[in-house]
Design a protein around this motif. Structure first.
Motif, mmCIF file in Angstrom:
data_model
loop_
_atom_site.group_PDB
_atom_site.id
_atom_site.type_symbol
_atom_site.label_atom_id
_atom_site.label_comp_id
_atom_site.label_asym_id
_atom_site.label_seq_id
_atom_site.Cartn_x
_atom_site.Cartn_y
_atom_site.Cartn_z
ATOM 1 N N ALA A 12 -14.238 75.983 36.308
ATOM 2 C CA ALA A 12 -13.138 75.914 35.345
ATOM 3 C C ALA A 12 -12.555 77.296 35.093
ATOM 4 N N SER A 13 -11.337 77.310 34.594
ATOM 5 C CA SER A 13 -10.742 78.574 34.157
ATOM 6 C C SER A 13 -10.971 78.720 32.657
ATOM 7 N N GLN A 14 -9.932 78.960 31.880
ATOM 8 C CA GLN A 14 -10.131 79.313 30.479
ATOM 9 C C GLN A 14 -10.858 78.240 29.675
ATOM 10 N N VAL A 15 -10.557 76.970 29.962
ATOM 11 C CA VAL A 15 -11.137 75.872 29.188
ATOM 12 C C VAL A 15 -11.991 75.000 30.107
ATOM 13 N N PRO A 16 -13.289 74.834 29.823
ATOM 14 C CA PRO A 16 -14.105 73.932 30.635
ATOM 15 C C PRO A 16 -13.678 72.481 30.406
ATOM 16 N N THR A 17 -14.013 71.609 31.336
ATOM 17 C CA THR A 17 -13.700 70.194 31.210
ATOM 18 C C THR A 17 -14.994 69.391 31.314
ATOM 19 N N ARG A 18 -14.874 68.088 31.269
ATOM 20 C CA ARG A 18 -16.065 67.253 31.385
ATOM 21 C C ARG A 18 -16.722 67.395 32.754
ATOM 22 N N HIS A 19 -15.968 67.808 33.738
ATOM 23 C CA HIS A 19 -16.501 67.886 35.099
ATOM 24 C C HIS A 19 -16.569 69.315 35.640
ATOM 25 N N ARG A 20 -16.066 70.271 34.868
ATOM 26 C CA ARG A 20 -16.050 71.653 35.344
ATOM 27 C C ARG A 20 -16.604 72.575 34.272
ATOM 28 N N ASN A 21 -17.699 73.231 34.595
ATOM 29 C CA ASN A 21 -18.245 74.255 33.713
ATOM 30 C C ASN A 21 -17.407 75.522 33.859
ATOM 31 N N HIS A 22 -17.551 76.414 32.887
ATOM 32 C CA HIS A 22 -16.961 77.741 33.064
ATOM 33 C C HIS A 22 -17.493 78.365 34.355
ATOM 34 N N ASN A 23 -16.811 79.402 34.812
ATOM 35 C CA ASN A 23 -17.169 80.103 36.045
ATOM 36 C C ASN A 23 -18.647 80.446 36.139
ATOM 37 N N GLY A 24 -19.079 80.611 37.368
ATOM 38 C CA GLY A 24 -20.403 81.111 37.693
ATOM 39 C C GLY A 24 -20.640 80.867 39.174
ATOM 40 N N TYR A 25 -21.071 81.894 39.890
ATOM 41 C CA TYR A 25 -21.250 81.788 41.340
ATOM 42 C C TYR A 25 -22.447 82.645 41.740
ATOM 43 N N LEU A 26 -23.382 82.045 42.435
ATOM 44 C CA LEU A 26 -24.530 82.797 42.933
ATOM 45 C C LEU A 26 -24.421 82.915 44.442
ATOM 46 N N LEU A 27 -24.438 84.137 44.936
ATOM 47 C CA LEU A 27 -24.458 84.377 46.375
ATOM 48 C C LEU A 27 -25.873 84.738 46.780
ATOM 49 N N ARG A 28 -26.485 83.875 47.571
ATOM 50 C CA ARG A 28 -27.785 84.205 48.167
ATOM 51 C C ARG A 28 -27.522 84.942 49.474
ATOM 52 N N TRP A 29 -28.096 86.120 49.589
ATOM 53 C CA TRP A 29 -27.875 86.930 50.794
ATOM 54 C C TRP A 29 -29.226 87.511 51.207
ATOM 55 N N ASP A 30 -29.899 86.794 52.103
ATOM 56 C CA ASP A 30 -31.258 87.161 52.488
ATOM 57 C C ASP A 30 -32.125 87.235 51.222
ATOM 58 N N GLY A 31 -32.687 88.375 50.892
ATOM 59 C CA GLY A 31 -33.546 88.450 49.724
ATOM 60 C C GLY A 31 -32.825 88.795 48.434
ATOM 61 N N GLU A 32 -31.502 88.900 48.467
ATOM 62 C CA GLU A 32 -30.730 89.255 47.277
ATOM 63 C C GLU A 32 -30.090 88.015 46.659
ATOM 64 N N GLY A 33 -29.903 88.052 45.342
ATOM 65 C CA GLY A 33 -29.179 87.008 44.637
ATOM 66 C C GLY A 33 -28.154 87.649 43.722
ATOM 67 N N LEU A 34 -26.872 87.514 44.064
ATOM 68 C CA LEU A 34 -25.798 88.149 43.307
ATOM 69 C C LEU A 34 -25.094 87.092 42.458
ATOM 70 N N LEU A 35 -25.130 87.260 41.155
ATOM 71 C CA LEU A 35 -24.491 86.337 40.229
ATOM 72 C C LEU A 35 -23.139 86.917 39.821
ATOM 73 N N PHE A 36 -22.072 86.179 40.138
ATOM 74 C CA PHE A 36 -20.724 86.631 39.820
ATOM 75 C C PHE A 36 -20.175 85.864 38.618
#
Length: 306
Positions: A12-36
């Protein structure tokens, strides 16, 4: 499970909806975990996605609007509650230091883990000691200071089995050749370059709230996986320009021009309950792998280019 994948925690962007949470993205890269951009509710979405606090090694915040940062307080406290044994590095615009400090210490908790802040004053390569990649921040165009992020794996060498076999190279000798770059064999020197070819490092780019600007092009260039906001459709392009956002068509055109392999659209306005328009608009501009992101989706980084 892919060793390199994107786990979508919210779209979701500014306002979450019933089906979309606010932003959040985890990139798994080998042994690293980057949360954006951990927006509100990220901690709970991590639970649904099977992501633990100990998976996190770095947190990257593009800017301090709530849908990109309100979840930081809960994530920081969860890192401490779970006693994450390794340092977690946090990257964010230095101009938002006051907001970072407030979120980091939003309520009382017992600090048991190490959070290492890295405020970003200027675009460029960021300190990422021990990482198997280079992490770079690039300035974007939004009403508040915002940076996108680009992860680049160093180029390497790929061994060619046919050439190794033709020279009779096998076993420990191959390991020595890789370590030392050359080896003596039957009275002649064989170099690594003779039995290998260049292997291009993979690239990931993360582009959130921004108008079209040089930073979008710089971040997207040659990306194997590009995660980019597509808040509006072309019919609302005037709103996108006014509020510092992209349309699906603009995002897709930028990706096509940059030679992106897999394009992930996200950060959708609540005004669009149906995202078929985003898919159609982007497909008209981009003929590569295209994903209209959904909460809790897992998207692999594409295999290396042949």
């Amino acid at each position: 499970m892919s060793a390199r994948e994107l786990v979508v925690l919210g779209t979701a962007s500014q306002v979450p909806t019933r089906h979309r949470n606010h932003n959040g993205y985890l990139l798994r890269w080998d042994g690293e975990g980057l949360l954006f951009d951990p927006g509100e509710g990220t901690q709970r979405q991590m639970l649904h996605a099977g992501v633990s606090a100990t998976d996190l090694t770095r947190i990257c915040v593009t800017h301090f609007h709530g849908d990109h940062s309100l979840g930081l307080a809960g994530v920081v406290q969860r890192i401490n509650l779970d006693r994450v044994p390794h340092p977690v590095h946090a990257y964010y615009p230095a101009s938002g230091q006051v907001f970072f400090d407030r979120l980091r210490a939003a309520t009382a908790f017992h600090e048991t883990a190490e959070l290492r802040p890295h405020p970003i004053g200027e675009p460029g390569v960021l300190e990422a000691t021990g990482a198997p990649f280079t992490l770079e921040a690039v300035r974007l165009s939004h009403p508040v200071e915002a940076f996108g992020y680009r992860l680049t794996e160093p180029d390497g060498q790929r061994l060619l089995p046919a050439k190794l076999a033709a020279l009779g190279l096998r076993g420990p000798a191959v390991g020595r050749l890789q370590r030392e770059g050359r080896i003596e064999l039957d009275g002649r020197t064989v170099t690594l370059a003779e039995v290998s070819e260049a292997r291009r490092g993979q690239r990931f780019a993360f582009v959130m709230d921004t108008r079209l600007c040089p930073g979008v092009e710089q971040l997207a260039e040659g990306a194997d996986l590009l995660v980019i906001e597509a808040t509006f459709l072309e019919a609302d392009a005037h709103l996108a320009a006014e509020h510092g956002h992209l349309t699906a068509a603009q995002a897709a055109r930028a990706a096509a021009a940059a030679g992106v392999r897999t394009l992930v659209l996200t950060h959708f306005s609540q005004r669009y309950p149906d995202l078929s328009g985003h898919l159609a608009e982007a497909r008209a501009q981009f003929d590569g792998e295209l994903v209209v992101a959904e909460d809790l989706a897992r998207i692999p980084v594409p295999p290396r280019r042949p």
